[in-house]
Design a protein around this motif. Structure first.
Motif, mmCIF file in Angstrom:
data_model
loop_
_atom_site.group_PDB
_atom_site.id
_atom_site.type_symbol
_atom_site.label_atom_id
_atom_site.label_comp_id
_atom_site.label_asym_id
_atom_site.label_seq_id
_atom_site.Cartn_x
_atom_site.Cartn_y
_atom_site.Cartn_z
ATOM 1 N N THR A 95 0.484 -1.309 0.396
ATOM 2 C CA THR A 95 0.414 0.018 -0.029
ATOM 3 C C THR A 95 0.452 0.762 -0.551
ATOM 4 O OG1 THR A 95 -1.990 -1.098 0.921
ATOM 5 C CG2 THR A 95 -1.519 1.116 1.067
ATOM 6 N N HIS A 96 0.790 2.191 -0.895
ATOM 7 C CA HIS A 96 1.494 3.378 -1.113
ATOM 8 C C HIS A 96 0.296 4.596 -1.542
ATOM 9 C CE1 HIS A 96 6.007 4.395 -1.347
ATOM 10 N NE2 HIS A 96 5.451 5.049 -2.520
ATOM 11 N N SER A 97 1.524 5.436 -0.545
ATOM 12 C CA SER A 97 0.642 7.181 -1.537
ATOM 13 C C SER A 97 2.073 8.167 -1.875
ATOM 14 C CB SER A 97 -0.084 7.337 -0.398
ATOM 15 O OG SER A 97 0.507 8.135 0.749
ATOM 16 N N ARG A 98 1.064 8.632 -2.975
ATOM 17 C CA ARG A 98 2.326 9.407 -4.051
ATOM 18 C C ARG A 98 1.667 11.107 -3.348
ATOM 19 N NH1 ARG A 98 3.964 7.959 -9.470
ATOM 20 N NH2 ARG A 98 1.879 9.781 -10.104
ATOM 21 N N ILE A 99 2.985 12.002 -3.925
ATOM 22 C CA ILE A 99 2.266 13.706 -3.806
ATOM 23 C C ILE A 99 2.747 13.680 -5.033
ATOM 24 C CG2 ILE A 99 2.636 15.573 -2.620
ATOM 25 C CD1 ILE A 99 4.202 14.999 0.250
ATOM 26 N N ASP A 100 1.571 14.300 -5.141
ATOM 27 C CA ASP A 100 2.265 15.190 -7.703
ATOM 28 C C ASP A 100 2.732 16.323 -7.387
ATOM 29 O OD1 ASP A 100 2.356 11.999 -8.297
ATOM 30 O OD2 ASP A 100 0.056 11.817 -9.219
ATOM 31 N N THR A 101 1.768 17.199 -6.935
ATOM 32 C CA THR A 101 1.456 18.126 -6.066
ATOM 33 C C THR A 101 1.768 18.829 -5.118
ATOM 34 O OG1 THR A 101 0.954 20.492 -7.923
ATOM 35 C CG2 THR A 101 -0.614 18.525 -6.542
ATOM 36 N N PRO A 102 2.082 20.215 -4.771
ATOM 37 C CA PRO A 102 3.468 20.499 -5.134
ATOM 38 C C PRO A 102 4.461 19.693 -5.035
ATOM 39 C CG PRO A 102 2.826 21.996 -3.430
ATOM 40 C CD PRO A 102 1.895 19.991 -3.675
ATOM 41 N N HIS A 119 9.054 24.261 3.888
ATOM 42 C CA HIS A 119 8.324 23.052 5.173
ATOM 43 C C HIS A 119 8.119 21.633 4.022
ATOM 44 C CE1 HIS A 119 5.808 26.105 7.229
ATOM 45 N NE2 HIS A 119 5.527 26.795 6.520
ATOM 46 N N ARG A 120 8.201 21.056 5.479
ATOM 47 C CA ARG A 120 8.323 19.297 4.554
ATOM 48 C C ARG A 120 6.796 18.893 4.788
ATOM 49 N NH1 ARG A 120 10.816 18.251 9.195
ATOM 50 N NH2 ARG A 120 9.703 16.800 9.668
ATOM 51 N N ILE A 121 6.645 18.140 3.463
ATOM 52 C CA ILE A 121 4.978 17.856 3.636
ATOM 53 C C ILE A 121 5.319 16.402 3.068
ATOM 54 C CG2 ILE A 121 2.867 17.886 1.960
ATOM 55 C CD1 ILE A 121 3.877 20.342 0.768
ATOM 56 N N SER A 122 4.275 15.171 4.026
ATOM 57 C CA SER A 122 4.254 13.683 4.385
ATOM 58 C C SER A 122 2.763 13.409 3.640
ATOM 59 C CB SER A 122 5.240 13.241 4.904
ATOM 60 O OG SER A 122 6.714 13.950 5.241
ATOM 61 N N VAL A 123 3.061 12.443 3.321
ATOM 62 C CA VAL A 123 1.572 11.352 3.303
ATOM 63 C C VAL A 123 1.586 10.234 3.160
ATOM 64 C CG1 VAL A 123 2.076 11.297 0.491
ATOM 65 C CG2 VAL A 123 -0.269 11.610 1.611
ATOM 66 N N ARG A 124 0.508 9.825 3.710
ATOM 67 C CA ARG A 124 0.144 8.065 4.013
ATOM 68 C C ARG A 124 -0.601 7.508 3.660
ATOM 69 N NH1 ARG A 124 0.805 7.913 11.479
ATOM 70 N NH2 ARG A 124 -1.374 8.648 10.915
ATOM 71 N N ALA A 125 -0.922 6.198 3.295
ATOM 72 C CA ALA A 125 -2.070 5.627 3.310
ATOM 73 C C ALA A 125 -2.388 4.891 4.014
ATOM 74 C CB ALA A 125 -2.243 5.384 1.658
ATOM 75 N N THR A 126 -4.552 4.655 4.195
ATOM 76 C CA THR A 126 -4.148 3.192 4.945
ATOM 77 C C THR A 126 -5.246 2.173 3.752
ATOM 78 O OG1 THR A 126 -4.328 5.085 7.307
ATOM 79 C CG2 THR A 126 -5.433 2.535 6.974
ATOM 80 N N ASP A 127 -4.983 1.499 4.027
ATOM 81 C CA ASP A 127 -6.066 0.480 3.194
ATOM 82 C C ASP A 127 -7.109 -0.159 3.521
ATOM 83 O OD1 ASP A 127 -5.555 -1.970 4.100
ATOM 84 O OD2 ASP A 127 -3.491 -2.377 3.175
#
Ligand code: MTE
Ligand code: MO
Length: 533
Positions: A425-432, A496-504
């Motif tokens: 399971t994965h997530s990605r930031i496309d913008t910015p 700033h630092r931006i992170s992402v996480r996903a939960t399935d």
């Protein structure tokens, strides 16, 4: 008689070597194309062998450094090495002819060894290299001969310019004639090489080419994509990835151009009655389905681009297996691994249990409304939701064998990759984008998340060391497709630092622990830095 071994300089020798090597490669390409065995020509055969023999860390370095341009980098590297060797051997042969003969023999041996160890190779595969070696020897001797012949006396009335220095190593050698002939040989080689390329990519003589295929209408259409599945935000990956933009990962240096009229797919092995399907058989089936499935590569780094979503048309793989009488291991079937083999000799191992558990595992013939592109496996490939490509997505597939994980290791396993590869399971930031400059105020953060065969339940975004905040999910197409997400952030000035996480939907939340792509897929949160002003 004059002594040829003393009249040729190193420079003309090196040039003769380079020209001869070019003529060798071009003539080998022509023979390869005429025999429809382009991959037996030495450059490709050796390149393919290098790909197969390269140790995993070097391969990883190449992919990390060059990305999907790794194949171009390989050819450039081979070209530089070859040119250097050809120039040295030519310079050596200018003094002692046997150096040229030994050099050509050594290169021919490497070419032959590579051509004969390619999967499915035969004795005909030696012809391109043998022709190339003969042409190389002939051109080399010819040019050295020209370089060693004294210039004919200047025409009457013409005087040798007094300031022209006397050549030390090749007295009187006819430079103009040598240059003309070498130039002609280069032009002929370039022409022949280009013709060979055109010939082998035109599919000349092929019975059924992709351009002539009309995809049948599937019996079971994909569910319509809900409005709101594609947020259409600038910089965010589109919900469907166009075929031209779809990532391509494979070991093929030349894309197999399979003739669909003679192609067939064989199903056989442990606990299976043998079945053979032609392309026409697949097109004519009444159980074709159309499904949206997001494909992902195990080599995709955190935040990487080796993932794409397409609408596939294909035959349910489970139906083909049931026709062969295959039972999954849970029903007492003796095979737990399904090994697919491709036209280019790739082997890919997939758990039988996974492809028979009801998910939409396909032998796909269509991609985004078109016959499979050559790059993506024409005429047929496997696609299995929830498994990385290297354990499921065999392109140019020709054979499916039922066996066990104990009995057989597929291509990537001895190279350090796990035999089983469920997609993480994965997530990605496309913008910015990473290091983007954005204006203070409301900033749209958006990306994609995927958990094929399970579905995305939640995506959260964190800025600096703040709280994890829930992002807004786009409408879901199916559990097998990626899901877009968006989060509006009230950004204040500064870095700033931006992170992402996903939960399935199985309750798994992405771990922050960083793991490398090998052996079974990267982990960690995609994190970017932005400058707000
Ligand atoms: N014949 C063949 N099939 C192959 C591969 C390959 O090298 N050869 N690579 C696999 C890998 S690692 C991936 S991720 C997918 C990529 O499919 P795509 O190039 O259509 O995106 O194809 C799979 N099928
Ligand atoms: Mo992959």
């Amino acid at each position: 008689m004059f002594d040829t071994t003393r009249t040729i300089g190193r420079a003309p020798g090196a040039i003769a070597g380079l020209v001869a090597a070019g003529a060798a490669l071009a003539s080998a390409e022509v023979v390869g194309a005429l025999l429809s065995r382009a991959s037996a020509a030495p450059l490709l055969a050796v390149g393919d062998a290098v790909v197969d023999l390269t140790p995993q860390p070097v391969k990883q370095f190449a992919v990390d450094t060059f990305g999907t341009a790794d194949k171009i980098a390989l050819f450039v590297g081979m070209g530089v090495i070859l040119a250097g060797a050809a120039a040295l051997l030519g310079a050596g042969a200018a003094r002692r002819r046997w150096i040229g003969h030994v050099g050509i023999a050594a290169f021919a041996a490497v070419g032959l060894a590579a051509a004969l160890t390619r999967p499915g190779s035969g004795i005909l595969d030696t012809l391109p290299t043998l022709t190339g070696a003969a042409v190389c020897g002939a051109v080399l001797l010819w040019l050295l001969g020209v370089a060693s012949r004294p210039a004919t006396a200047p025409p009457e009335g013409e005087q040798t310019a007094p300031e022209e220095p006397a050549e030390k190593q090749s007295p009187g050698f006819d430079r103009r004639r040598f240059t003309l002939l070498a130039g002609a040989a280069v032009a002929a080689s370039a022409g022949a090489g280009t013709a060979a390329r055109l010939l082998s990519s035109s599919g000349a003589g092929a019975g059924l080419v992709r351009e002539d295929v009309t995809l049948p209408r599937p019996a079971s259409a994909a569910v319509p994509v809900p409005i709101g599945a594609d947020l259409e935000i600038d910089g965010l990956a589109s919900f469907f990835t166009p075929n031209e933009d779809f990532y391509r990962i494979d070991t093929a240096l030349s894309i197999p151009r399979v003739d669909a009229s003679t192609w067939s797919l064989r199903v056989h092995g442990l606990g299976a009655r043998e079945g053979v399907y032609t392309y026409a058989d697949l097109l004519a089936r009444d159980d074709l389905v159309e499904r949206d499935i997001t494909l992902a590569c195990v080599s995709n780094p955190v935040g990487g681009e080796y993932v794409g979503n397409a609408r596939w048309v294909g035959v349910p793989l489970a139906a083909l297996l049931e026709e062969a009488g295959v039972r999954p291991p849970a029903d007492g079937g003796p095979a737990d691994q399904l090994v697919s083999r491709s036209d280019d000799g790739m082997t890919i191992g997939t758990p039988v249990a996974d492809v028979m558990d009801g998910r939409d595992a396909l032998i796909a013939i269509g991609m985004n409304g078109q016959p499979l592109p050559y790059d993506h496996g024409f005429p047929a490939r496997m696609v299995v939701p929830g498994l990385y490509g290297y354990v499921s997505a065999c392109k140019w597939i020709v054979d499916i064998e039922l066996t066990t994980f104990d009995a057989f290791d597929a291509y990537w396993v001895p190279r350090g990759w796990s035999a089983r590869g469920p997609i993480k399971t994965h997530s990605r930031i496309d913008t910015p984008r990473e290091r983007a400059d954005v204006a203070a105020g409301t900033v749209t953060i958006a990306g994609v998340a995927w958990a094929q065969n399970t579905g995305i339940d939640r995506v959260e975004v964190r800025v600096d060391d703040g709280e994890w905040r829930q992002a807004t999910l786009a409408e879901e197409d199916t559990a097998d497709t990626w899901r877009q997400w968006v989060h509006e952030w009230d950004a204040g000035p500064g870095e700033h630092r931006i992170s992402v996480r996903a939960t399935d939907r199985a309750g798994r939340t992405q771990t922050a622990d960083r793991a490398a792509v090998a052996p079974d897929g990267a982990t960690g949160h995609h994190t970017i830095e932005v400058v707000v002003s």
